[in-house]
Design a protein around this motif. Sequence first.
Motif, short mmCIF file in Angstrom:
data_model
loop_
_atom_site.label_atom_id
_atom_site.label_comp_id
_atom_site.label_asym_id
_atom_site.label_seq_id
_atom_site.Cartn_x
_atom_site.Cartn_y
_atom_site.Cartn_z
N THR A 320 9.73 20.28 -7.28
CA THR A 320 8.56 21.14 -7.54
C THR A 320 7.58 20.44 -8.47
OG1 THR A 320 9.94 23.11 -7.30
CG2 THR A 320 7.82 23.38 -8.43
N GLU A 321 8.11 19.83 -9.55
CA GLU A 321 7.25 19.12 -10.50
C GLU A 321 6.60 17.90 -9.85
OE1 GLU A 321 10.22 20.22 -11.06
OE2 GLU A 321 10.05 21.63 -12.74
N SER A 322 7.35 17.22 -8.97
CA SER A 322 6.81 16.05 -8.28
C SER A 322 5.65 16.45 -7.37
CB SER A 322 7.91 15.37 -7.45
OG SER A 322 7.41 14.23 -6.79
N ALA A 323 5.82 17.55 -6.63
CA ALA A 323 4.75 18.03 -5.76
C ALA A 323 3.54 18.46 -6.57
CB ALA A 323 5.25 19.20 -4.92
N ASP A 324 3.80 19.11 -7.72
CA ASP A 324 2.71 19.54 -8.61
C ASP A 324 1.86 18.34 -9.04
OD1 ASP A 324 1.28 21.46 -9.84
OD2 ASP A 324 2.68 21.84 -11.47
N TYR A 353 10.92 20.30 0.08
CA TYR A 353 11.78 20.88 -0.95
C TYR A 353 10.98 21.69 -1.97
CZ TYR A 353 15.31 17.59 0.75
OH TYR A 353 16.18 16.90 1.54
N ALA A 354 9.70 21.33 -2.16
CA ALA A 354 8.91 21.93 -3.24
C ALA A 354 8.31 23.27 -2.86
CB ALA A 354 7.78 20.97 -3.63
N ALA A 355 8.22 23.60 -1.56
CA ALA A 355 7.54 24.82 -1.13
C ALA A 355 8.17 26.06 -1.74
CB ALA A 355 7.56 24.91 0.40
N THR A 356 9.50 26.16 -1.68
CA THR A 356 10.19 27.34 -2.22
C THR A 356 10.03 27.42 -3.73
OG1 THR A 356 11.81 27.19 -0.44
CG2 THR A 356 12.41 28.52 -2.35
N LEU A 358 7.58 26.25 -5.67
CA LEU A 358 6.22 26.64 -6.04
C LEU A 358 5.99 28.12 -5.76
CD1 LEU A 358 4.24 23.51 -4.77
CD2 LEU A 358 4.40 24.28 -7.14
N TYR A 359 6.53 28.61 -4.63
CA TYR A 359 6.39 30.03 -4.29
C TYR A 359 7.06 30.89 -5.35
CZ TYR A 359 7.20 34.46 -1.90
OH TYR A 359 7.26 35.79 -1.58
N ASN A 360 8.29 30.56 -5.71
CA ASN A 360 9.01 31.34 -6.73
C ASN A 360 8.30 31.29 -8.08
OD1 ASN A 360 10.99 32.02 -4.88
ND2 ASN A 360 12.29 30.27 -5.40
N LYS A 361 7.75 30.13 -8.41
CA LYS A 361 7.02 29.99 -9.67
C LYS A 361 5.78 30.88 -9.68
CE LYS A 361 5.09 26.31 -12.61
NZ LYS A 361 4.74 24.88 -12.67
N ILE A 382 0.69 27.07 -0.81
CA ILE A 382 0.09 27.11 0.53
C ILE A 382 -0.25 25.70 1.02
CG2 ILE A 382 -1.99 27.84 1.79
CD1 ILE A 382 -1.88 30.42 0.07
N LYS A 383 -0.74 24.85 0.11
CA LYS A 383 -1.03 23.46 0.51
C LYS A 383 0.23 22.73 0.96
CE LYS A 383 -5.14 22.49 -2.28
NZ LYS A 383 -5.69 21.67 -3.39
N VAL A 384 1.34 23.02 0.27
CA VAL A 384 2.61 22.37 0.61
C VAL A 384 3.17 22.91 1.91
CG1 VAL A 384 5.00 22.13 -0.15
CG2 VAL A 384 3.17 21.73 -1.76
N LYS A 385 3.06 24.24 2.10
CA LYS A 385 3.59 24.87 3.31
C LYS A 385 2.71 26.08 3.63
CE LYS A 385 7.81 26.88 5.27
NZ LYS A 385 9.19 27.34 4.96
#
Length: 443
Positions: A320-324, A353-356, A358-361, A382-385
């Motif tokens: 998640t942090e990497s995608a951010d 892996y990061a979509a879930t 970021l959504y939960n965050k 949304i950008k990720v998924k």
Amino acid sequence: MKSKEKIKNSSKYYYNLGLEKANANDLTGAVKNLKAALFYDKNDMNARNLLGLVYYQMGDIVPALSQWVISSNLKKEENAAIDYLKDVQENPVQLDTVNQVIKKYNQALVYAKQGNEDLAMIQLKNVVSMMPNFINAQLLIALLSIKDENFKDAQKALKNVLDVDCKNPRALEYLQETETLLKPADMKAEDSDSEKTEGPKKKGISSVVGKYEELPSNRHRMVYMVGGIVIGVLVSLVLLYPSIRKASSYKYSSKIENYKEQLLAKETQLKSNEKDIKEAKAAEAKAKKELKEFVGDSKTEGIYDSLLTAMQYYGDRQYTESADALLNIDRDKLGSKKMKEIYDDLEQKVYPYAATGLYNKGISAYNQGNYKDAISTLKKAIKVKDTNVGSYFYLARSYEKNGDKDKAIKAYEDVIQKFPGTNSARNSQNYLNQLQNKKAKNL
């Protein structure tokens, strides 16, 4: 097992050869051997780190950083590459210099391809003044100098290359070529020097001074002659004075006109210079902005730092942090093909892996009433998924809760359009009707 040992030993053999050549300033040979070492064992940290150092010594900064980044991801503890990257990262002046050198060198290549050798040479001289050991820049200076038949400058640049890389094959080849081309010119120079030392043949004193001739001794003749000259001059002045005055007046009026024309030309040039200055200032401001985006400052992280951060988070499995970190990077502004490849590779590995996460965050921020953070995080989700209906729905709810009704209406419409027939679409239609009714009443 024996084959693995042979491979490891081959890698160590080529590493030792590379180390020996690097110590002897044969950097081209060192690169060749160290690449061979990595061919046999890509995890040979010593070979990879030394290859980065050799590239750095040659002025090839991007390949050097690439080797250290790969090395630091392969081994995260007790790895010299981490210290090398940290030294570069913590030195903003050095990063600024590197960025300027890369841009100026690339611009010089463009000028050279376009046939603007003078502009290319100006950029290259700036490059080597900032980074004298940049071998490719020195070689390009040599080539341009040879083309311009300025062989001495070419030799100077080539000797600078050989001071850094004593067996650089291109430098040796160019140097031999310049020496061949210089030989006829040197012979002519020697001939002209010998002629200068001999000089013209000395003339006798008589030929220089000449012979003395006696003047007429008749004083009366002299008086009449002088008197006639004086009278002739006076008559000429009286007769010619009006013409001289008129000519003088015309001369001064012509000068005034010339001065006016020069003044107008100066004013035109001044306006042109002012325009050039404005354009130069605009270009400088743009360059500073681009540099800030690339390097960052005390308040914000630059593109290069964000990419390194994303790689570090991925290595720690913090997707998640990497995608951010990746979402903060404008891919088009990455300076090299290698950096774009690293970015694309990370994006493919991290986003699924990061979509879930970021959504939960985003949902967590929404439930806590922190709607600004919820909006920011859900937009990233949304950008990720872009197939998660929940991200769209709670983004619309966050906009509405944050008081941004227009964006909320647009977000609800997106849910209805993209996910028809779902509960989220039906709920979005209800919220949308309520907002539109309130908007109609206010009108």
